[in-house]
Design a protein around this motif. Structure first.
Motif, short mmCIF file in Angstrom:
data_model
loop_
_atom_site.label_atom_id
_atom_site.label_comp_id
_atom_site.label_asym_id
_atom_site.label_seq_id
_atom_site.Cartn_x
_atom_site.Cartn_y
_atom_site.Cartn_z
N ALA A 158 0.82 -1.26 -0.05
CA ALA A 158 0.04 0.10 -0.01
C ALA A 158 0.72 1.32 -0.11
CB ALA A 158 -1.00 0.09 1.21
N LEU A 159 1.91 1.43 0.99
CA LEU A 159 2.94 2.13 0.80
C LEU A 159 3.53 2.48 -0.51
CD1 LEU A 159 4.26 4.74 2.54
CD2 LEU A 159 5.85 2.76 3.32
N GLU A 162 0.89 4.31 -2.96
CA GLU A 162 0.90 5.62 -2.51
C GLU A 162 2.09 6.46 -3.29
OE1 GLU A 162 0.49 6.32 1.80
OE2 GLU A 162 -1.20 4.88 1.85
N ASN A 163 3.34 6.14 -3.11
CA ASN A 163 4.50 6.64 -3.62
C ASN A 163 4.43 7.02 -5.20
OD1 ASN A 163 5.60 6.94 -1.09
ND2 ASN A 163 6.91 4.92 -1.21
N GLY A 165 1.70 7.04 -6.72
CA GLY A 165 0.34 7.67 -7.13
C GLY A 165 0.92 9.30 -7.07
N ARG A 166 1.93 9.49 -6.12
CA ARG A 166 2.40 10.86 -6.00
C ARG A 166 3.45 11.34 -6.95
NH1 ARG A 166 2.38 9.76 -0.11
NH2 ARG A 166 4.57 8.78 -0.24
N GLU A 350 -7.64 -2.00 -3.28
CA GLU A 350 -6.59 -2.83 -3.14
C GLU A 350 -6.74 -4.31 -3.53
OE1 GLU A 350 -4.40 -3.06 0.43
OE2 GLU A 350 -6.35 -3.24 1.70
N ARG A 470 -4.05 -0.86 -9.64
CA ARG A 470 -4.27 0.71 -9.24
C ARG A 470 -4.04 1.69 -10.44
NH1 ARG A 470 -3.71 1.73 -3.62
NH2 ARG A 470 -3.86 3.87 -4.47
#
Length: 510
Positions: A158-159, A162-163, A165-166, A350, A470
């Protein structure tokens, strides 16, 4: 392979050449061998066939095997070495005569880096190895233990999502992200926490680990031509091995002390049993309870942890890196897999490990990646313990054995269009990589099969499924065929250059 070591002996080469042929004539005249050895390419004095290994030995040996056969005898310096390049021959080595070929040759670099080869991967075959393998399989890498780390895998995946996505809409260095993910998962599983390399007391952790993995796959001249081992003392290679070994030992000593202090503080804590134990916790309990009937010291514990890193980081991220590489080169296959993943997961944000059971095409893609890109193309070497016949050929005791998994898994005798990335070949097939089917052996087979297979596969499936669920993926430059497919040198064949790709939110919401 670096050939600079030839220079110091260039002047003496004519003397070596004369001595070689003189001794050979004497030996030929004095006795006639009745043994039938496998075919061999011509060899040079002193070095034998070492010069024919090249920078990518799995490819060089595959090319030689097409001329000399699936059982080919090389002379690597002073070491007779059998190269195995077919599924039938591999079955003879890893099943029919598995006991005879279950030993490991003495190799200087693993011996120095992994506490005199006290780990499971490189330890000689015998009672000690059997005891340690039992500990690793039953205590560290059992299905129950692997399942206990579901939360770790989920949080780290999940982390990473997120990375990524940024970073949108900029290109993503997938290789770097995958290395970080696998390292973080293995650190948490082995030590109970991550080492970020920024503010930790072991800020150079990743540099030490990188040096360790690189050295483990290095060629050590002294193993094959002992009287030339001085060259690697002079050129600084020996010093580098010693430095990395000492750095990692200091690192592990600190982590081990941290765990022992914590366990001493928690001996009377009734809640301790509810906490998921990391690998070091388990090994310390095995030591305290004398589970295997012989004392396990700190060096043995550290050796097993190093095995986890050697097998659990570099090899795992390598499979993911090649899987994404092939998918980006084959957009139709990528889309097909993406459809399966998104249909199974539906509107959830997810992919969970429970979802993976329903993804048949995902498993096919993983298998096809392992077939075309086995993380360790030449399986860890074996050594024969006694004389034996294989397919009518005499193999003498103490012969080194190299199983060329890369060649076997691209053999046209077993695979249609063997060099094509074609996951569909596995959809209606029972072929698997668990050591039963010798045309697909990325984890080896027999007694020396990699015990971390389940641990690696669940990470590979979970990460790949989440990446495709994702995000939509493409290459920064149009045209997948132009993607660099060069391989690195060393024990693990990962990409020579980092994999750069573009991520975008999917058009359909979920």
């Amino acid at each position: 392979m670096n050939f600079l070591w030839f220079q110091p002996i260039a002047v003496l080469f004519p003397i070596f050449l004369f001595s070689f042929f003189f001794c050979r004539i004497l030996r030929t005249n004095s006795s006639v061998s009745t043994k039938r050895f496998p075919p061999s390419p011509p060899k040079l004095p002193i070095i034998g066939n070492l010069h024919q290994l090249g920078t990518l030995p799995h490819r060089s040996l595959e090319s030689l095997s097409r001329k000399y056969g699936d059982l080919m005898l090389l002379q690597l310096g002073s070491k007779p070495t059998l190269v195995v390049s077919s599924a039938c021959a591999a079955e003879q080595i890893m099943k029919t005569h598995d006991m005879i070929f279950s030993n490991r040759p003495h190799l200087s670099i693993p011996n120095r880096l992994i506490y005199n080869s006290k780990d499971v991967a490189f330890a000689p075959y015998g009672e000690y190895w059997k005891q340690m393998k039992s500990v690793v399989v039953l205590q560290l890498l059992s299905s129950k233990r692997v399942q206990s780390f579901r939360a770790v895998r989920r949080e780290e995946v999940a982390l990473m999502m997120e990375n990524i996505g940024r970073l949108i809409p900029f290109p993503v260095n997938l290789s770097k992200l995958l290395i970080k993910l696998t390292n973080d998962v293995v650190c948490r599983v082995a030590f109970g926490r991550k080492y970020s390399g920024e503010k930790d007391d072991v800020a150079n952790f990743w540099e030490i680990l990188k040096g360790f993995v690189e050295l483990l796959g290095n060629f050590y001249l002294g193993d094959y031509i002992p009287w030339l081992s001085w060259i690697q003392r002079v050129n600084g290679f020996d010093a580098k091995v010693g430095r990395v070994a000492n750095d990692f030992d200091r690192l592990l000593e600190g982590i081990l002390k941290e765990h022992m202090d914590r366990q001493n503080m928690q001996k009377n804590d009734d809640q301790r049993g509810d906490i998921v134990k990391d690998f070091l916790d388990v090994l310390l309990e095995v030591q305290m309870n004398d589970v295997v009937g012989s004392q396990i010291d700190k060096e043995i514990i550290k050796a097993q942890i190093l095995d986890v890193f050697a097998a659990g980081t570099d090899t795992t991220y390598t499979v993911l890196e090649w899987a994404m590489t092939e998918l980006l080169r084959h957009p139709k296959i990528l889309k097909e897999l993406q459809i399966e993943v998104r249909e199974v997961v539906g509107s959830k944000a997810e992919v969970t490990e429970d979802d993976l059971e329903k993804m048949n095409y995902l498993r096919a893609v993983i298998k096809e990646t392992l077939r075309l890109h086995p993380p360790i193309p030449l399986l860890v070497p074996r050594e024969s313990t006694k004389d034996v016949k294989i397919n009518g050929y005499d193999i003498v005791a103490r012969t080194h054995i190299i199983v060329n998994a890369w060649a076997i898994q691209r053999d046209p005798a077993y695979w249609e269009v063997p060099n094509e990335f074609y996951p569909e070949r596995f959809l209606n097939s029972t072929l698997d990589f668990k050591g039963r089917d010798f045309q697909l052996i990325p984890f080896g087979a027999g007694r020396r099969q990699c015990p971390g297979m389940l641990f690696a596969i669940v990470i590979n499936e979970l990460v790949l499924a989440n990446l495709l669920h994702r995000f939509d993926w493409s290459l920064p430059v149009e045209g997948g065929e132009a993607l660099d497919m060069g391989e690195s040198t060393g024990l693990t064949a990962h990409r020579k250059t980092p994999l750069i790709a573009k991520a975008a939110p999917p058009f359909s919401s979920f």
